[in-house]
Design an enzyme around this catalytic site. Structure first.
Site, PDB file in Angstrom:
ATOM      1  N   ASP A 465      75.697   4.807  45.539  1.00 37.25           N
ATOM      2  CA  ASP A 465      76.025   4.413  46.908  1.00 37.25           C
ATOM      3  C   ASP A 465      77.003   5.382  47.538  1.00 37.25           C
ATOM      4  OD1 ASP A 465      77.986   3.590  45.085  1.00 37.25           O
ATOM      5  OD2 ASP A 465      78.717   2.024  46.421  1.00 37.25           O
ATOM      6  N   ARG A 469      84.252   5.747  45.648  1.00 38.66           N
ATOM      7  CA  ARG A 469      84.799   4.438  45.331  1.00 38.66           C
ATOM      8  C   ARG A 469      84.055   3.726  44.214  1.00 38.66           C
ATOM      9  NH1 ARG A 469      83.904   1.312  50.253  1.00 38.66           N
ATOM     10  NH2 ARG A 469      81.933   0.814  49.241  1.00 38.66           N
ATOM     11  N   GLU A 470      82.713   3.764  44.248  1.00 37.26           N
ATOM     12  CA  GLU A 470      81.927   2.978  43.299  1.00 37.26           C
ATOM     13  C   GLU A 470      81.057   3.820  42.384  1.00 37.26           C
ATOM     14  OE1 GLU A 470      80.113  -0.608  45.197  1.00 37.26           O
ATOM     15  OE2 GLU A 470      81.262   0.065  46.936  1.00 37.26           O
ATOM     16  N   ASP A 477      70.472   0.351  48.458  1.00 40.03           N
ATOM     17  CA  ASP A 477      70.709   1.638  49.107  1.00 40.03           C
ATOM     18  C   ASP A 477      69.528   2.585  48.883  1.00 40.03           C
ATOM     19  OD1 ASP A 477      73.179   0.226  48.552  1.00 40.03           O
ATOM     20  OD2 ASP A 477      74.231   1.973  49.308  1.00 40.03           O
ATOM     21  N   GLU A 779      79.789   4.883  55.560  1.00 36.48           N
ATOM     22  CA  GLU A 779      79.388   3.524  55.214  1.00 36.48           C
ATOM     23  C   GLU A 779      79.422   2.621  56.440  1.00 36.48           C
ATOM     24  OE1 GLU A 779      80.549   0.058  51.959  1.00 36.48           O
ATOM     25  OE2 GLU A 779      81.976   1.667  52.391  1.00 36.48           O
ATOM     26  N   HIS A 796      78.125   7.606  52.439  1.00 29.98           N
ATOM     27  CA  HIS A 796      77.247   6.493  52.082  1.00 29.98           C
ATOM     28  C   HIS A 796      75.904   6.766  52.762  1.00 29.98           C
ATOM     29  CE1 HIS A 796      79.292   3.213  49.940  1.00 29.98           C
ATOM     30  NE2 HIS A 796      78.243   2.465  50.186  1.00 29.98           N
TER      31      HIS A 796
END
Length: 898
Positions: A465, A469-470, A477, A779, A796
């Site tokens: 994604d 962060r992740e 996605d 994002e 994103h």
């Protein structure tokens, strides 16, 4: 697919671009039965022509084989054995005269699982180190020596539970980064092969493995929880030498290897890497042998992660406090190579991020911090450190981590820093480019490039994604971006590899995990919150929608077959949930379910139309619905979204069943899909063409999925247009429908409005992102607000799916309905007055398709190149259609401006 090098035919009658459906680093590596593909000769007429294959295995000719077709041809001779080298070529056979032979294509079989004799070895202090917190553990050096008289051929095969690098006499094996990659390690593990012939010397040699946590037991996701694949790291390696006298020698990991601490004192893919070149070498201890359990070793269908390009710092600024800010001009995934480490003992601290504080010019990452209700804030960190030994030529390159960043903040006291010593290594899967696009509007060209960079940054072995962060493979996605991804790169093997993890992670009840590979291992129900939030429409549907698009694009029937069982389990779970669970609002309406409600999917969790433009308060500040009232968001009725996707996925499953020859299942799922569609219409659509939720997204779905009956399509499209106009010609869609918004508008007679939305500059809009400095897709639409403050992820890719519209409508190149592997396509540009020309290409399985159009006065000139075995329908502005076969064509028609 893996090709040796892109090639072109020697003659128009020669097949070219031979490939196998496997990956590999500097040479393709297969399992025992690879599939073969090639581009047909330019003189080929039909897709089912017969070809002759000539295959040499370890220099011994095999009998020639015949094949029909040229895409994913089954391996036609005996199964390959470990390490066998293959050369093959192909020519078109014919009743009268065969074509010339193609150029040779070469590949090797990997070391097959049954033939591995090496032990799994674990660092001696593994059990003690395992108890340290993720992000604090060191990397380990595993080592052995061997003597040889010299090798004429040397192949190194290796894999790990962790991330590893292998070295022979200090020389790195291969160019793959972050090996063995991200998989669901309980079921799937890939090995890598490297040619190390030039590294082996007569006499005493050393082979080493540098091993760190990686995806196996490092940190995972926004809240940085430890991956749950296992506690102990381990590596497995075999070095196969062919000696000058014809004998063979094998060096393997076993009890004779030793482990020791090295200069990499901390390594984590998320947190970063600490390297101390002054750290004393630790005492060597015997390794632990076979202390782990691992799945069988396999060979990946995907290309590897590599260092793709280098970018210099475009600026280096000294802050008042002494720190340096390096700007590399582009948000990307990778790391920094630092060539000047300063005098002995100099410590350089490097933090990475996407944004600078508008008031101080310093790096800020606060927009990437995360907090779940009731939990403390998880602070975002991408932090490297290095201590110099003062050695000449010493370079810091942290290959046991990866970062998402445009900016780096460096601190090293009073030691000077030269911008020329800094290089951004752009690191991601080495995907082969498949398409191009450009047009007369430079803003759209820039948007295309920004979306392409965003996908690149999120293609680090799996489709993630965000690279910050992740960094996890969210299913929703990828399913929304894939139609655009296939026009950018050949993602066939990349996607098949990821889908294997999606299948590996599927829960026993049929639900698809929100992301795969799932290091949190929700299939074991270890987290009640994650378990409750698993099984969302638009996310789990990736198990059906992704394979189907891969089949349509590449003609790979196997991708349907290998995912069939998982598809069925997912759809059956969703159908059962629709039948047995009801949203409280419908229970309040009627204690007993209405007859159509058994096909309304509303009683389980859905992410819904995630990340729609955020509303604003009267004062103009943005409101985050999830954070401001999480209970209301969690309990909201998202049955419209769920039921729409239930229809689309069930209908797609019926079509898949037909392709696979499962006629009974095809009939059953066709009937079920019709029932779901009828239920959606009954519950969510009135007789005037309005949806009950009356959102832009709901009309996009009604029109894109074929939910609105023909007689109501114009009314639904008109209402969608009214909502957009009422929002100031701004979109109001989120993850699940943004990709379809502009195509729906254009295809329903609102092309002018589609371009107004596309070219909108005020937020929410794509060009608004560019005007505020985006180099990747954000994002949130207001990823950087009017004050210059950042919000959420700035890389994103899902909203970048808009570039699909640039291919299918602005350029006008789209695959024909029911076409497979681009056997037929349509060229129908949707022209806007502000764009005077467009050109683009797509490297289809049949060859390169090229389209170019140009407005000259009121005349629209369209040039099309049609590859062999394909047909094209050129649609002129007045609706006239020209159907043409292979070759180059020009058509001209009168254009009537919008």
């Amino acid at each position: 697919m893996t090709r040796n090098t892109p090639d072109t035919p020697d003659t128009p009658d020669t097949p070219y671009e031979l490939a196998i459906d496997c990956g590999g680093d500097r040479f393709p590596v297969s399992g025992s039965r690879p599939r073969l593909s090639w581009k047909p000769p330019r003189t080929a007429a039909a897709p089912d022509e017969e070809y002759e294959l000539q295959i040499h295995i370890d220099g011994q000719p095999e009998q020639n084989a015949l094949a029909v077709g040229h895409v994913f041809v089954d391996w036609p001779v005996r199964r390959l054995h470990s390490g066998e080298q293959v050369r093959w070529r192909v020519r078109r056979s014919g009743a009268t005269q065969a074509s010339a032979w193609s150029a040779w294509h070469a590949f090797e079989a990997g070391l097959l699982d049954a033939d591995w004799t090496a032990s799994w070895i674990t660092p001696a202090d593994g059990p003690q180190i395992a108890h340290l917190a993720p992000g604090t553990r060191p990397a380990h050096t595993l080592r052995a020596t061997f003597s040889t008289c010299g090798a004429v051929r040397a192949r190194l095969y290796a894999t790990a539970l962790g991330v590893y690098e292998a070295f022979v006499n200090g020389e790195r094996a291969g160019s793959t980064e972050l090996a063995p990659g991200s998989t669901s390690y309980d079921r799937t593990l890939y090995a890598q092969a490297a040619d190390v012939t030039s590294s082996v010397r007569p006499g005493l040699n050393t082979v080493e493995i540098l091993l760190s946590d990686g995806w196996y037991r490092g940190q995972v996701g926004a809240f940085r929880k430890p991956a749950g694949w296992g506690e102990l790291l381990a590596a497995r390696l075999e070095l196969h030498l062919e000696l000058a006298d014809g004998t063979r020698q094998v060096i393997r990991t076993d009890e004779h290897w030793t482990s020791a601490a090295g200069p990499v004192t901390r390594a984590d893919l998320m947190d970063g890497q600490f390297t101390d070149f002054l750290a004393p070498l630790g005492e060597r201890h015997p390794v632990l042998v076979d202390a782990v359990t691992a799945p069988p070793i396999d060979w990946s269908p995907a290309p590897p992660v590599r260092r793709i390009e280098d970018r210099p710092a475009v600026s280096l600024t000294r802050l008042p406090g002494g720190a340096w800010i390096a700007d590399f001009g582009q948000n990307a995934s990778g790391w920094i190579a630092l060539a000047d480490l300063g005098p002995v003992g100099t410590r350089t601290v490097i933090d990475h991020g996407e944004h600078l504080d508008p008031s101080t010019g310093d790096l800020t990452t606060a927009h990437l911090d995360c907090q779940r209700p009731g939990d403390p804030v998880t602070v975002f960190v991408q932090h490297d450190e290095v201590v110099s030994s003062g050695a000449v030529g010493e370079i810091f390159e942290p290959r046991h981590t990866v970062h998402g960043f445009r900016y780096a903040r460096l601190e090293r006291g009073d030691v000077p820093l030269d911008a020329s010593s800094l290089t951004m290594r752009v690191v991601h899967t080495d995907l082969r480019p498949a398409g191009t696009f450009s047009c007369g509007d430079q803003d759209l060209n820039r948007l295309y490039d920004v979306a392409r960079w965003s996908f690149r940054g999120n293609a680090v072995d799996v489709p993630t994604d965000c690279p910050t962060r992740e960094r996890i493979g969210w299913t929703g996605d990828y399913q929304v971006f894939l139609p655009s991804a296939v026009r950018l790169y050949d993602v066939s093997g990349f996607s098949r590899k990821w889908l294997r993890s999606v299948r590996d992670d599927q829960l026993d009840d049929g639900r698809i995990a929100n992301f795969s590979p799932d290091g949190r291992r929700i299939k074991l129900h270890t987290d009640q919150r994650l378990d409750m939030m698993t099984g969302s429409a638009g996310w789990g549907d990736a198990i059906v929608l992704v394979p189907w698009l891969l089949y349509q694009t590449y003609g790979d029937r196997r991708v349907l077959a290998e995912n069939w069982d998982a598809m069925v389990r997912w759809v059956e779970w969703a159908l059962t949930t629709a039948r047995t669970a009801r949203h409280p609002s419908r229970v309040a309406r009627s204690t007993e379910p209405l007859s159509h409600e058994e096909f309304i999917w509303d009683g389980s969790f859905h992410w819904g139309e995630w990340a729609e433009p955020r509303p604003r308060t009267e004062g103009g500040s943005l409101v985050e619905p999830v954070q401001s009232d999480p209970d209301a968001w969690m309990t909201a009725d998202k049955g419209e979204v769920g039921t729409a996707f239930l229809y689309r996925t069930t209908a797609t499953l019926a079509t898949v069943a037909g392709v696979l020859g499962r006629d009974d299942e095809a009939a059953r799922y066709t009937r079920l899909a019709e029932r779901v569609k009828d239920a959606w219409r009954t519950e969510f659509l009135d007789d005037s063409g309005r949806t009950t939720v009356d959102t832009q997204a709901s009309y996009v779905r009604a029109l894109a999925f074929g939910l609105a009956p023909e007689k109501l399509r114009d009314a639904a499209a008109a209402r969608l247009a009214t909502l957009i106009r009422g929002a100031g010609t701004h979109l109001g869609t989120g993850f699940l429908s943004t990709a379809d918004l502009l195509p729906v508008l254009a295809d329903t007679g609102h092309a002018d409005l589609a371009y107004e939305v596309l070219l909108q500059r005020t937020s929410p809009s794509w060009l608004g992102m560019l005007d505020r400095g985006a180099t990747t897709i954000w994002e949130e639409w207001d990823g950087v607000d009017e004050n210059g403050d950042a919000h959420a992820s700035l890389n994103h890719y899902s909203k970048g799916a808009v570039i699909g519209f640039l291919h299918t409508h602005t350029l006008g190149l789209r695959q024909a309905e029911a076409s497979v592997a681009w056997e037929s396509f349509v060229v129908a540009p949707v022209v806007h007055s502000s764009i005077r020309w467009a050109r683009g290409t797509f490297d289809s399985p049949r060859g390169t398709i090229a389209v170019e159009w140009r407005l000259e006065g009121d005349n629209l000139h369209i040039d099309v190149e049609v590859p062999p075995t394909a047909t094209a329908t050129i649609v002129l502005p007045d609706g006239e259609e020209l159907t043409v076969g292979p070759g180059r064509f020009r058509a001209t028609g009168r254009h009537h401006p919008c």
